[in-house]
Design an enzyme around this catalytic site. Structure first.
Site, PDB file in Angstrom:
ATOM      1  N   GLU A 125       0.848  -1.196   0.000  1.00  0.00           N
ATOM      2  CA  GLU A 125       0.000   0.000   0.000  1.00  0.00           C
ATOM      3  C   GLU A 125       0.877   1.236   0.000  1.00  0.00           C
ATOM      4  OE1 GLU A 125      -2.392  -0.161   3.561  1.00  0.00           O
ATOM      5  OE2 GLU A 125      -2.809  -2.282   3.229  1.00  0.00           O
ATOM      6  N   LYS A 127       2.396   4.505   1.315  1.00  0.00           N
ATOM      7  CA  LYS A 127       2.502   5.028   2.677  1.00  0.00           C
ATOM      8  C   LYS A 127       2.107   6.495   2.602  1.00  0.00           C
ATOM      9  CE  LYS A 127       5.470   4.984   6.735  1.00  0.00           C
ATOM     10  NZ  LYS A 127       5.163   6.328   7.198  1.00  0.00           N
ATOM     11  N   ASP A 129       1.425  10.185   3.360  1.00  0.00           N
ATOM     12  CA  ASP A 129       2.200  11.072   4.218  1.00  0.00           C
ATOM     13  C   ASP A 129       1.272  12.043   4.944  1.00  0.00           C
ATOM     14  OD1 ASP A 129       4.369  12.045   5.451  1.00  0.00           O
ATOM     15  OD2 ASP A 129       5.203  13.077   3.721  1.00  0.00           O
ATOM     16  N   TYR A 240      -7.224   2.078   6.053  1.00  0.00           N
ATOM     17  CA  TYR A 240      -6.547   0.861   5.593  1.00  0.00           C
ATOM     18  C   TYR A 240      -6.521  -0.242   6.630  1.00  0.00           C
ATOM     19  CZ  TYR A 240      -2.920   3.742   7.801  1.00  0.00           C
ATOM     20  OH  TYR A 240      -2.238   4.558   8.654  1.00  0.00           O
ATOM     21  N   LYS A 330      10.701   2.970   2.607  1.00  0.00           N
ATOM     22  CA  LYS A 330      10.558   4.399   2.369  1.00  0.00           C
ATOM     23  C   LYS A 330      11.268   4.857   1.104  1.00  0.00           C
ATOM     24  CE  LYS A 330      10.254   7.043   5.828  1.00  0.00           C
ATOM     25  NZ  LYS A 330       9.535   7.820   6.827  1.00  0.00           N
ATOM     26  N   CYS A 424      14.082  50.746  -0.361  1.00  0.00           N
ATOM     27  CA  CYS A 424      13.651  49.757  -1.347  1.00  0.00           C
ATOM     28  C   CYS A 424      14.810  49.417  -2.289  1.00  0.00           C
ATOM     29  CB  CYS A 424      12.474  50.317  -2.144  1.00  0.00           C
ATOM     30  SG  CYS A 424      12.031  49.306  -3.562  1.00  0.00           S
ATOM     31  N   CYS A 427      13.714  51.006  -5.962  1.00  0.00           N
ATOM     32  CA  CYS A 427      13.539  52.440  -6.243  1.00  0.00           C
ATOM     33  C   CYS A 427      14.160  53.339  -5.177  1.00  0.00           C
ATOM     34  CB  CYS A 427      12.062  52.768  -6.397  1.00  0.00           C
ATOM     35  SG  CYS A 427      11.166  52.726  -4.832  1.00  0.00           S
ATOM     36  N   CYS A 442       7.698  48.851   0.679  1.00  0.00           N
ATOM     37  CA  CYS A 442       8.230  50.040   0.035  1.00  0.00           C
ATOM     38  C   CYS A 442       7.118  51.091   0.046  1.00  0.00           C
ATOM     39  CB  CYS A 442       8.624  49.690  -1.402  1.00  0.00           C
ATOM     40  SG  CYS A 442       8.808  51.117  -2.479  1.00  0.00           S
ATOM     41  N   CYS A 447       6.976  52.920  -7.451  1.00  0.00           N
ATOM     42  CA  CYS A 447       8.095  51.979  -7.537  1.00  0.00           C
ATOM     43  C   CYS A 447       7.901  51.076  -8.757  1.00  0.00           C
ATOM     44  CB  CYS A 447       8.159  51.145  -6.265  1.00  0.00           C
ATOM     45  SG  CYS A 447       9.359  49.815  -6.325  1.00  0.00           S
TER      46      CYS A 447
HETATM   47  S1  IVH Z   1      -0.183   0.287   8.718  1.00  0.00           S
HETATM   48  C1  IVH Z   1       0.322  -2.024  12.427  1.00  0.00           C
HETATM   49  N1  IVH Z   1      -0.555   1.321   6.319  1.00  0.00           N
HETATM   50  O1  IVH Z   1       2.708   5.111   8.762  1.00  0.00           O
HETATM   51  C2  IVH Z   1       0.094  -1.255  11.199  1.00  0.00           C
HETATM   52  N2  IVH Z   1       0.391   2.694   8.003  1.00  0.00           N
HETATM   53  O2  IVH Z   1       5.143   4.399  10.232  1.00  0.00           O
HETATM   54  C3  IVH Z   1       0.579   0.129  11.283  1.00  0.00           C
HETATM   55  N3  IVH Z   1       0.868   4.986   7.292  1.00  0.00           N
HETATM   56  O3  IVH Z   1       1.387   5.323  11.993  1.00  0.00           O
HETATM   57  C4  IVH Z   1       0.151   1.044  10.249  1.00  0.00           C
HETATM   58  N4  IVH Z   1       0.151   4.753   5.224  1.00  0.00           N
HETATM   59  O4  IVH Z   1       0.349   6.771  10.191  1.00  0.00           O
HETATM   60  C5  IVH Z   1      -0.111   1.529   7.583  1.00  0.00           C
HETATM   61  N5  IVH Z   1      -0.948   2.141   4.157  1.00  0.00           N
HETATM   62  C6  IVH Z   1      -0.523   2.328   5.412  1.00  0.00           C
HETATM   63  C7  IVH Z   1      -0.004   3.568   5.838  1.00  0.00           C
HETATM   64  C8  IVH Z   1       0.444   3.717   7.150  1.00  0.00           C
HETATM   65  C9  IVH Z   1       0.673   5.598   6.103  1.00  0.00           C
HETATM   66  C10 IVH Z   1       1.456   5.643   8.480  1.00  0.00           C
HETATM   67  C11 IVH Z   1       0.642   5.477   9.725  1.00  0.00           C
HETATM   68  C12 IVH Z   1       1.530   4.803  10.714  1.00  0.00           C
HETATM   69  C13 IVH Z   1       2.890   5.109  10.164  1.00  0.00           C
HETATM   70  C14 IVH Z   1       3.858   4.039  10.576  1.00  0.00           C
END
Ligand code: IVH
Length: 687
Positions: A125, A127, A129, A240, A330, A424, A427, A442, A447
């Site tokens: 999945e 991740k 942000d 998720y 990551k 400025c 000018c 300014c 200007c």
């Molecule tokens: S699973 C036990 N799935 O990443 C399972 N986390 O570094 C733990 N996060 O605190 C989380 N996308 O805030 C999971 N597809 C995803 C995620 C995800 C972002 C974040 C989440 C978690 C942090 C862990």
């Protein structure tokens, strides 16, 4: 006798009104689902607003019809003193992070060894942000939301999450999927890149420091004690995980995502995740996402790999804070350190002086970064950024690079502190600073830097959209003294335009036509284009709606202005000062004299609603500026129709790169084919 008759009638009226309110709520919920979950709305924004308006009206007139889970109840509940603690059971875990293929392979080997399996399915999945949240439903109704906190105890942010439109307040599952009496789901609160940029632009317009990245913006918005502030922020949630659900027992993570969460309509079926048949497959997905990261509408900072089968997950168990069956692979950070060569000062259209860091060029995620705005003197002081400093720079998406902090431990004593000049830099007139040092301006009305920036802003796409009038042209118009105030743009003839570099007859003619077209733009865009301090697109929209015309706005007093929701005393002061200035009034007068006549909001709507009336569109191939969904929505808003296949009734095929069969079909049928740019022109400015 009489009484009971009229009582009957009242009950009958009440019943029919109650039914109407119920039907409206169901309808609006359905459209929320189409819009926020499926990204595939079936009605226009205007129609949606109408439904909402009607429901609000009913609930206002008949307070007994109000429900806490009504779609109208997303406006925020006013400030609270603090967030209450919420215990998480099971705890909200974090993930072990790795950065290399090798570490991922080790993870896979370890899992397989411990399970005695020769091969394992993984769910990969994105991740997201953002920041983790937990949402609780009881009997299908939203009851609580909380942040992760330390994993054991988080903060109750129910009032805030309630304002997020992608979180249903009532579960409306697909046929056949049951809803457990208590359901605890988890996921991430985040902000789309585009929404984030718009929010930052608004903050800049209003003189506030922008957020560094969508994550900070999401975190700052979610952790507001006043949920009305949160309601105004474009947050989203993606779920998720199911942490508690009595009575159902999914077997795999894939099933959770695609059968249960999708079935409860808590997750879009389009949400990217992949079921991988082995670790190489997962590594391949990581490469694809890394490559396609910029095309995603939200920021991701890597991939989460989860062992798919729950019996395996259970067997692998947990370490103290992390599951042993999942890992975060990551992406390389979009941060880098570099050195500040110089801090220069730019003059903006309102005369605002902005310090800009000139950086030793550094590549961040494939883009060379050599400048970063430092916003104002107070920011420079707060972060203590000096010329010669090593600094940490971040580039989130397509956003302007951001200096996160300086690294004082790397100083050698040669660094110089920045001081805002007292004249400025363009000018040489005097400057004035606000007490908090967030605003230095300014003082000169004439200007050239200000005039140049004002012209650029006025003519920009989001302003009056004068095609061809960009940076270089604006600069020369000022230099050659062809334009001394904005209204002069409208009296330039072909000879004038041809005095500019690289402008021959043809371009001069195009410019004249573009200027002509800009005479009738919507009032909201005109107000924004004027460059009134603190009045950005958003505020300009509010003012246009409220007053409907320039004269009405110019006559508005302080009190009337601040009575508008969203207009504070500072904005009101700024408007009064702007319209109070004889010079500005003269420019506005000349603009009118020159035929600039902004469209009132009604005219704007009428024009917009019917611009594509009776026309049918088909889309194919990729687009840059819009997603397919946004483009379709736009067509519908403008009165047109969108269909999925080319027929004799098709008027236009909009074809991006990688257009397929439909292009062929369109050609055979003599359907007009538009590229994205032509389409943009057809749907009109500002779209
Ligand atoms: S699973 C036990 N799935 O990443 C399972 N986390 O570094 C733990 N996060 O605190 C989380 N996308 O805030 C999971 N597809 C995803 C995620 C995800 C972002 C974040 C989440 C978690 C942090 C862990």
């Amino acid at each position: 006798m009489r009484e009971s008759k009229s009582g009957d009638r009242d009950t009958a009226i009440c019943d029919s009104i109650r039914r109407e309110a119920d039907r409206l709520r169901d309808e609006i919920r359905y459209h929320n689902y189409r819009y926020y979950m499926l990204a595939d709305p079936v009605i226009s924004d205007v129609e949606y607003d109408r439904l909402m308006e009607r429901l609000k009206q009913l609930e206002e007139r008949y307070p007994q019809l109000r429900r806490p889970d009504s779609p109208t109840q997303r406006v925020g509940a006013g400030p609270q003193e603090q967030f209450d603690p919420v215990e998480h059971s099971p705890p909200m875990f974090s993930l072990q992070a790795v950065y290399s293929e090798e570490d991922v392979r080790h993870f896979d080997e370890r899992c397989r060894r411990e399970l005695g399996a020769s091969q394992l399915n993984y769910v990969a999945e994105p991740k997201y942000d953002g920041l983790a949240v937990e949402v609780v439903y009881e009997d299908g109704r939203y009851v609580q939301a909380s942040t992760r906190g330390d994993g054991q105890v988080g903060e109750d942010v129910s009032a805030n999450v309630r304002t997020i439109r992608s979180v249903p307040l009532v579960l409306n599952p697909h046929d056949g999927v049951e809803v457990p009496p208590r359901l605890v789901v988890r996921g991430e609160v985040y902000m789309n890149k585009e929404d984030f940029e718009r929010l930052n632009q608004r903050r800049l317009d209003e003189g506030e420091a922008p957020f560094a990245n969508p994550r900070n913006a999401a975190a700052g918005s979610l952790r507001q004690l006043d949920s009305e502030v949160t309601a105004g922020r474009p947050l989203r949630v993606v779920l998720y995980d199911v942490a508690e659900s009595v009575g159902i027992s999914p077997q795999t993570q894939w099933e959770v995502l695609n059968e249960w969460l999708v079935g409860w309509r808590l997750r879009s079926p389009d949400e990217p995740a992949r079921r991988c048949s082995d670790i190489s497959d997962a590594l391949q997905y990581h490469r694809e996402l890394l490559e396609g990261r910029d095309e995603l509408r939200f920021e991701i900072d890597g991939l989460v790999l989860k062992v798919d089968r729950f019996d395996y997950q259970e067997e692998l168990g947990f370490r103290t804070r992390d599951p042993r069956w999942a890992i975060a692979y990551k992406f390389p950070a979009r941060r880098a350190t570099t050195q500040v060569r110089d801090i220069q000062v730019q003059v903006g259209r309102t005369g605002k002086l902005t310090p800009v860091a000139i950086l030793e060029p550094v590549s961040i995620g494939g883009v060379t970064v050599s400048r970063a705005s430092l916003h104002n003197q107070s920011e420079v002081e707060k972060k203590d950024i000096r010329v010669g400093d090593h600094v940490l720079v971040e580039r989130a998406g397509d956003v302007i690079p951001y200096v996160v902090k300086s690294l004082p431990e790397r100083r050698n004593g040669q660094e110089r502190s920045f001081v805002m000049p007292d004249t400025c830099p363009v000018c040489d007139s005097g400057v004035i600073s606000s007490d908090d040092n967030k605003n230095t301006r300014c003082t000169s009305m004439s200007c050239p830097a200000q005039l140049r920036e004002r012209i650029k802003h006025y003519a920009s796409r989001r302003g009056m959209d004068i095609e061809g009038l960009g940076d270089r042209v604006a600069e020369q118009l000022v230099e050659l003294k062809l334009v001394q105030d904005l209204s002069d743009i409208y009296s330039l003839d072909a000879d004038d335009w041809m005095k500019l570099d690289k402008i021959a007859e043809k371009s001069a003619q195009n410019l004249i036509e573009a200027v002509q077209r800009s005479r009738r733009r919507p009032l909201r865009r005109f107000l924004h284009a004027l460059g009134i301090p603190l009045v950005g697109e958003h505020t300009a929209g509010l003012l246009a709606e409220e007053f409907g015309g320039l004269d009405e706005l110019m006559q508005a007093g302080q009190e009337e202005l601040v009575s508008i929701s969203g207009i504070g005393p500072e904005v009101a002061d700024s408007l009064r000062a702007f319209f109070g200035s004889a010079d500005n009034r003269e420019v506005l007068w000349s603009l009118c004299e020159n035929g600039v006549e902004p469209l009132s909001p009604e005219e704007d709507r009428d024009e917009a609603e019917s611009r594509l009336e009776g026309l049918t569109f088909v889309f194919t191939g990729r687009m840059e500026k819009w997603t397919r969904r946004e483009a379709s929505e736009l067509v519908r808003e403008l009165g047109g129709r969108v269909t999925s296949s080319v027929s004799d009734r098709t008027d236009y095929l909009v074809a991006g790169p990688a257009a397929g069969q439909k292009l062929q079909q369109a050609r055979e049928r003599d359907v007009t084919v538009l590229d994205e740019e032509k389409f943009a022109r057809l749907v009109g400015p500002g779209s």
